[in-house]
Scaffold this motif. Structure first.
Motif, PDB file in Angstrom:
ATOM      1  N   ILE A 179      49.355  49.530   8.861  1.00 15.69           N
ATOM      2  CA  ILE A 179      47.933  49.328   9.133  1.00 15.69           C
ATOM      3  C   ILE A 179      47.099  50.062   8.088  1.00 15.69           C
ATOM      4  N   ARG A 180      47.539  51.231   7.678  1.00 14.34           N
ATOM      5  CA  ARG A 180      46.824  51.946   6.608  1.00 14.34           C
ATOM      6  C   ARG A 180      46.842  51.106   5.325  1.00 14.34           C
ATOM      7  N   GLU A 181      48.020  50.534   4.985  1.00  6.39           N
ATOM      8  CA  GLU A 181      48.150  49.739   3.765  1.00  6.39           C
ATOM      9  C   GLU A 181      47.393  48.418   3.848  1.00  6.39           C
TER      10      GLU A 181
ATOM     11  N   ALA B 182      39.961  37.872  10.601  1.00  9.00           N
ATOM     12  CA  ALA B 182      40.333  38.717  11.741  1.00  9.00           C
ATOM     13  C   ALA B 182      39.231  38.608  12.778  1.00  9.00           C
ATOM     14  N   LYS B 183      39.588  38.876  14.013  1.00  5.33           N
ATOM     15  CA  LYS B 183      38.571  38.883  15.067  1.00  5.33           C
ATOM     16  C   LYS B 183      39.055  39.711  16.243  1.00  5.33           C
ATOM     17  N   TRP B 184      38.070  40.263  16.944  1.00  3.15           N
ATOM     18  CA  TRP B 184      38.334  40.937  18.205  1.00  3.15           C
ATOM     19  C   TRP B 184      38.290  39.876  19.292  1.00  3.15           C
ATOM     20  N   LEU B 185      39.362  39.767  20.057  1.00  2.00           N
ATOM     21  CA  LEU B 185      39.443  38.768  21.118  1.00  2.00           C
ATOM     22  C   LEU B 185      39.362  39.429  22.480  1.00  2.00           C
ATOM     23  N   PRO B 186      38.368  39.047  23.299  1.00  2.00           N
ATOM     24  CA  PRO B 186      38.374  39.520  24.686  1.00  2.00           C
ATOM     25  C   PRO B 186      39.655  39.013  25.350  1.00  2.00           C
ATOM     26  N   LEU B 187      40.217  39.780  26.266  1.00  2.00           N
ATOM     27  CA  LEU B 187      41.464  39.380  26.909  1.00  2.00           C
ATOM     28  C   LEU B 187      41.373  37.988  27.532  1.00  2.00           C
ATOM     29  N   ALA B 188      40.212  37.627  28.047  1.00  2.00           N
ATOM     30  CA  ALA B 188      40.039  36.301  28.652  1.00  2.00           C
ATOM     31  C   ALA B 188      40.120  35.182  27.621  1.00  2.00           C
TER      32      ALA B 188
ATOM     33  N   GLY C 153      38.422  55.552  10.395  1.00  2.00           N
ATOM     34  CA  GLY C 153      38.142  54.501   9.425  1.00  2.00           C
ATOM     35  C   GLY C 153      37.772  53.186  10.085  1.00  2.00           C
ATOM     36  N   LYS C 154      37.616  52.183   9.232  1.00  2.00           N
ATOM     37  CA  LYS C 154      37.260  50.842   9.683  1.00  2.00           C
ATOM     38  C   LYS C 154      38.357  49.885   9.244  1.00  2.00           C
ATOM     39  N   LEU C 155      38.562  48.840  10.028  1.00  2.00           N
ATOM     40  CA  LEU C 155      39.548  47.821   9.698  1.00  2.00           C
ATOM     41  C   LEU C 155      38.953  46.900   8.630  1.00  2.00           C
ATOM     42  N   VAL C 156      39.581  46.877   7.457  1.00  2.00           N
ATOM     43  CA  VAL C 156      39.103  46.083   6.321  1.00  2.00           C
ATOM     44  C   VAL C 156      40.252  45.200   5.841  1.00  2.00           C
ATOM     45  N   LEU C 157      40.022  43.900   5.773  1.00  2.00           N
ATOM     46  CA  LEU C 157      41.074  42.962   5.381  1.00  2.00           C
ATOM     47  C   LEU C 157      41.416  43.083   3.904  1.00  2.00           C
TER      48      LEU C 157
ATOM     49  N   ALA D 268      43.100  40.553  16.291  1.00  2.00           N
ATOM     50  CA  ALA D 268      44.013  39.541  15.761  1.00  2.00           C
ATOM     51  C   ALA D 268      43.682  39.290  14.293  1.00  2.00           C
ATOM     52  N   THR D 269      44.716  39.057  13.492  1.00  2.00           N
ATOM     53  CA  THR D 269      44.528  38.768  12.073  1.00  2.00           C
ATOM     54  C   THR D 269      45.172  37.427  11.743  1.00  2.00           C
ATOM     55  N   ARG D 270      44.590  36.731  10.754  1.00  2.00           N
ATOM     56  CA  ARG D 270      45.117  35.436  10.324  1.00  2.00           C
ATOM     57  C   ARG D 270      45.759  35.581   8.956  1.00  2.00           C
TER      58      ARG D 270
END
Length: 130
Positions: free
Chosen positions: A52-54, A100-106, A90-94, A19-21
């Motif tokens: 996503i690349r941009e 941004a954060k990785w959210l567990p489905l729960a 690659g890596k996700l870079v803002l 998720a991104t803010r």
């Protein structure tokens, strides 16, 4: 009333979604699945890979279309094609978002999603029984 068509990436890995803010604009501070506007003649899949690349500097692989969401915001109508994806290279870079954060489905409901993205979250819950 303006109408836009966008593509969004539901990037997932090990039971989590990315998720991104938003860092600017009318929806600053709202959480969303990253992506952006489809250009004329561009497929939804091509648009989401390009965006996503941009925006995040990584290459994603589209696995499948998750859903299409239609939402009426106060100033525009949006159709959003959403794709299940994973990072291929690659890596996700803002660069445009401020967090941004990785959210567990729960914990997928633990952020303040933008209205259209709430509908995507509901589709994710149905698909993965979160």
């Amino acid at each position: 009333m303006k109408t836009i068509r966008v593509s969004a990436a539901v990037i997932h890995h090990d039971g989590e979604v990315y998720a991104t803010r938003r860092g600017k604009g009318a929806f600053k501070g709202g959480w969303e699945f990253p992506g952006g506007k489809q250009e004329a003649g561009e497929s939804g899949e091509d648009a989401v890979v390009r965006e996503i690349r941009e925006e995040l500097g990584a290459t994603i692989a589209v696995e499948e279309k998750l859903c299409t969401v239609e939402y009426q915001y106060p100033d525009f109508f949006m159709t959003m094609d959403c794709y299940l994806c994973h990072v291929a290279d690659g890596k996700l870079v803002l660069s445009e978002h401020d967090a941004a954060k990785w959210l567990p489905l729960a914990q997928i409901d633990s952020v303040d999603w933008l209205p259209a993205d709430i509908l995507v979250v509901e589709e994710i819950k149905k698909r993965f029984q979160a």
